[in-house]
Design a protein around this motif. Sequence first.
Motif, PDB file in Angstrom:
ATOM      1  N   GLY A   8      42.010  -5.319 -13.794  1.00 39.22           N
ATOM      2  CA  GLY A   8      41.487  -6.110 -14.767  1.00 39.22           C
ATOM      3  C   GLY A   8      42.386  -6.953 -15.535  1.00 39.22           C
ATOM      4  O   GLY A   8      42.001  -8.462 -15.636  1.00 39.22           O
ATOM      5  N   SER A  48      35.496  -7.921 -11.243  1.00 40.49           N
ATOM      6  CA  SER A  48      36.908  -7.103 -11.921  1.00 40.49           C
ATOM      7  C   SER A  48      36.752  -5.828 -12.047  1.00 40.49           C
ATOM      8  O   SER A  48      35.713  -5.390 -11.938  1.00 40.49           O
ATOM      9  CB  SER A  48      37.059  -8.217 -13.182  1.00 40.49           C
ATOM     10  N   ASN A  49      37.845  -5.302 -12.964  1.00 44.48           N
ATOM     11  CA  ASN A  49      37.756  -4.042 -13.527  1.00 44.48           C
ATOM     12  C   ASN A  49      38.111  -3.929 -14.959  1.00 44.48           C
ATOM     13  O   ASN A  49      38.234  -5.096 -15.370  1.00 44.48           O
ATOM     14  CB  ASN A  49      38.779  -3.073 -12.731  1.00 44.48           C
ATOM     15  N   ASP A  50      38.145  -2.936 -15.575  1.00 43.71           N
ATOM     16  CA  ASP A  50      38.224  -2.687 -17.029  1.00 43.71           C
ATOM     17  C   ASP A  50      39.464  -3.591 -17.255  1.00 43.71           C
ATOM     18  O   ASP A  50      40.646  -3.212 -16.930  1.00 43.71           O
ATOM     19  CB  ASP A  50      38.392  -1.620 -17.433  1.00 43.71           C
ATOM     20  N   TYR A  51      39.411  -4.616 -18.465  1.00 47.20           N
ATOM     21  CA  TYR A  51      40.818  -5.419 -18.562  1.00 47.20           C
ATOM     22  C   TYR A  51      41.529  -5.057 -19.794  1.00 47.20           C
ATOM     23  O   TYR A  51      42.532  -5.518 -20.125  1.00 47.20           O
ATOM     24  CB  TYR A  51      40.495  -6.826 -18.432  1.00 47.20           C
ATOM     25  N   SER A  91      34.084  -9.353 -22.515  1.00 45.75           N
ATOM     26  CA  SER A  91      33.714  -8.676 -21.196  1.00 45.75           C
ATOM     27  C   SER A  91      32.413  -7.630 -20.886  1.00 45.75           C
ATOM     28  O   SER A  91      32.234  -7.222 -22.397  1.00 45.75           O
ATOM     29  CB  SER A  91      34.799  -7.702 -20.757  1.00 45.75           C
TER      30      SER A  91
END
Length: 342
Positions: A70, A98-101, A122
Amino acid sequence: MSLGTEEKHAQTMANTLAEADYRGRYRHGLTSLEMILEDVDIGACRPDYKPKILKETPAIAWVDGAMNLGPVVGNFCMDIAIKKAKEVGIGWVTCKHSNDYGLSTCYALRAYNVGFIGFACSNSPAMVVPTRGKKPVLGPNPICLAAPSKREEEGVIMDMTTSTVDWAEIDQYKIKGQELPKGWAATKDGTETTDISQATYLLPLGGTEDRSGYKGYNFILMVEILCGILGGGKFGPYVKETHSARDPANLCHTFFALDPAKFNPAFKLHMQDLTAALRSTDSVTPDTPVWIAGDPERMHMKAVKEAGGIRYSKKNLQTFEEIAFKYGVTPLKAKDSCYFPS
């Protein structure tokens, strides 16, 4: 890097986690490392892939994060937004895959640090019940706005979840065995509860409808529209907390950078006047002065500098050692014996 991540991407991840802990936002710091590594292990996160621009104009861009880490995707997007803002005054970038940023502040600050207004938000796994609803359909979608001032300490850095609290705060009450405040959580059938043993879902910012929770619900919905729907990735109930290589997170983020001088040349000076007026407001309790968004983090960063480092609990350090052993890397070494309570 032991999992095949490029060194610069690993460094980006490390910097983001450390920044969160430095600012006192431990939920988004090193305590989340184990979960991130597990996602890489199962193939839900692909740090060997590279984000790319799908479409763009002078002011906007749509990005495919390629399921990378992320923070790697977040920095890639915000740097594009900043570049566009330098050229045309504003840059707006939305991404998918995406992934956890982590901490939203990290991205808004990239714009803030060059004198721009920075914005980041997000979507997230569905764990918030909508007003009048029984089951979770939306996540506690985070949002951050960072607006610079003439003096750094007068800038506003507003970072928040759009639920009343995030689940980490519920967990703290569970550890202490304390009753929850009203407006935080709901039972499995969507009813508000203060009983920690019955807390299953989160409530939107404000809590229940009679306490204006519908405003928080709409705030969450706004972020979902700007991220999940606009980004073209997963949205609402389709964003799950657990995922796999076959069913990755596919989170969406939105960022913008705005040059305030293109509107008001005196923006930073006026920001300084506004924050000074807020801080000088008489407090109802003299020992708790009026703050502006960003002050608690500034106080924590000052304490970290005075202590000579970030403090972690013994339990945290033990977990870090276990992670290091599992992946064959050198563990963190405590500077001294000063720990936070477990």
